[in-house]
Scaffold this motif. Sequence first.
Motif, short mmCIF file in Angstrom:
data_model
loop_
_atom_site.label_atom_id
_atom_site.label_comp_id
_atom_site.label_asym_id
_atom_site.label_seq_id
_atom_site.Cartn_x
_atom_site.Cartn_y
_atom_site.Cartn_z
N ALA A 1 3.60 5.60 5.50
CA ALA A 1 2.57 6.48 6.04
C ALA A 1 3.19 7.59 6.89
CB ALA A 1 1.58 5.68 6.89
N TYR B 1 4.66 10.12 4.55
CA TYR B 1 3.58 10.84 3.88
C TYR B 1 3.02 11.94 4.78
CZ TYR B 1 -1.07 11.69 1.90
OH TYR B 1 -2.22 12.27 1.39
N TYR C 1 -0.47 -4.45 7.88
CA TYR C 1 0.47 -3.53 7.22
C TYR C 1 1.88 -3.84 7.72
CZ TYR C 1 -3.85 -1.03 6.19
OH TYR C 1 -5.10 -0.72 5.76
N GLU D 1 5.27 -0.36 5.11
CA GLU D 1 4.07 0.42 4.80
C GLU D 1 3.78 1.44 5.90
OE1 GLU D 1 1.28 -2.60 2.23
OE2 GLU D 1 1.83 -3.21 4.27
N GLU E 1 -0.24 7.16 1.42
CA GLU E 1 -1.56 7.81 1.47
C GLU E 1 -2.65 6.79 1.78
OE1 GLU E 1 -4.50 10.64 -1.26
OE2 GLU E 1 -2.65 9.81 -2.11
N GLN E 2 -2.55 5.60 1.18
CA GLN E 2 -3.56 4.57 1.43
C GLN E 2 -3.55 4.12 2.88
OE1 GLN E 2 -2.24 1.84 -1.63
NE2 GLN E 2 -4.00 2.31 -2.94
N VAL E 3 -2.36 3.94 3.46
CA VAL E 3 -2.27 3.54 4.86
C VAL E 3 -2.79 4.67 5.76
CG1 VAL E 3 -0.73 2.80 6.71
CG2 VAL E 3 -0.32 2.03 4.38
N TYR E 4 -2.46 5.91 5.42
CA TYR E 4 -2.95 7.05 6.21
C TYR E 4 -4.48 7.08 6.20
CZ TYR E 4 -4.56 11.78 7.12
OH TYR E 4 -5.27 12.85 7.59
N GLN E 5 -5.08 6.95 5.02
CA GLN E 5 -6.53 7.01 4.92
C GLN E 5 -7.19 5.86 5.68
OE1 GLN E 5 -8.25 9.42 3.80
NE2 GLN E 5 -6.75 10.62 2.66
N ALA E 6 -6.59 4.67 5.63
CA ALA E 6 -7.20 3.49 6.24
C ALA E 6 -7.00 3.44 7.75
CB ALA E 6 -6.64 2.22 5.59
N LYS F 1 0.84 -1.19 0.00
CA LYS F 1 0.00 0.00 0.00
C LYS F 1 0.89 1.25 0.00
CE LYS F 1 -4.05 -2.09 0.65
NZ LYS F 1 -3.59 -3.48 0.66
N THR F 2 0.37 2.31 -0.55
CA THR F 2 1.10 3.58 -0.53
C THR F 2 0.92 4.25 0.83
OG1 THR F 2 -0.78 4.89 -1.33
CG2 THR F 2 0.65 3.85 -2.99
#
Length: 306
Positions: A149, A152, A141, A145, A81-86, A78-79
């Motif tokens: 985050a 990011y 994660y 990953e 941003e994806q880990v941050y959002q999740a 995961k990027t």
Amino acid sequence: MSEAPHGAPIKTPGQLIAAVIAGFAIPVIVIALLAYYVDNSTRTGAGTDELSDAAVAQRIAPIAQLNLRAANAPHVYKTGEQVYQAVCSACHAAGAAGAPKFGNSGDWGPRISQGFDTLWHNALNGKNAMPPRGGTSPDDYSDYEIGLAVAYMANHGGAQFQDPPKPAAGAQGASAAAGASGTATAAAASGADASAAGAQAAAAMAALASAPQAATPAAGATQSADASQAGKALYQQVCQACHAAGVLNAPKFGDKEAWAPRLKDPMDVVYNYALHGKGAMPPKGGSNASDADVKAAVDYMVSAAK
């Protein structure tokens, strides 16, 4: 005595015309309203697609889905941003529980000055109200990953960190195996307490025999060493997701004032809340732990609040 003769209801030509018009108009209006109602109701027959194969298949599809992939297939990370959002946005988007708010350079400045490695270490092992790995497990994660985050979020707060080095092929499996055995080197470097706080959630129950005891049993209680370790492990794996930061009005770990109203009840009542749920808390915190381990986790949190 003679009765008065009955009079006709229609006595004038105007009344006759009105009666004739009403006799035709009222049925026409009723028929028009019925036709309008039928035409605008939900239809599941001809002219709709609710009985089509696709629509029916969607309604009867099972909730659970199984996705299979080859064991040797390359891992797709995961990027940041994806880990941050999740995971991270739950607290960092609004700056809840003292978390540095996303994009706020004032909040992130002191953290950035500590360096990326320190921030990454804190994210993996937890700090203050933030649980290790944001409450996730290494199966969710990887360390890499989590590092993405961190970079990011920090970079949006004014840093210019580089992403951590990507693990070599095959390193993901080794990392997962290390997480399952509970031997995280970063946690060991911070001492016994930080090591326990940073124990990976997936290995918490498997490492009960070696987990250090960090709390004194509640007064009047007789906890065995194994029960105390099991309670601490279950707290770290499940309970701290809410109790570490006091999420959803959960009494915060170690906060005597927050726990005082709960401890006015007998311990059997407190155990019952933990086992069967209360308010926003699901039964057993949403876990499949045994009743004994849940009670041990309650004892662990209660002892920290006395």
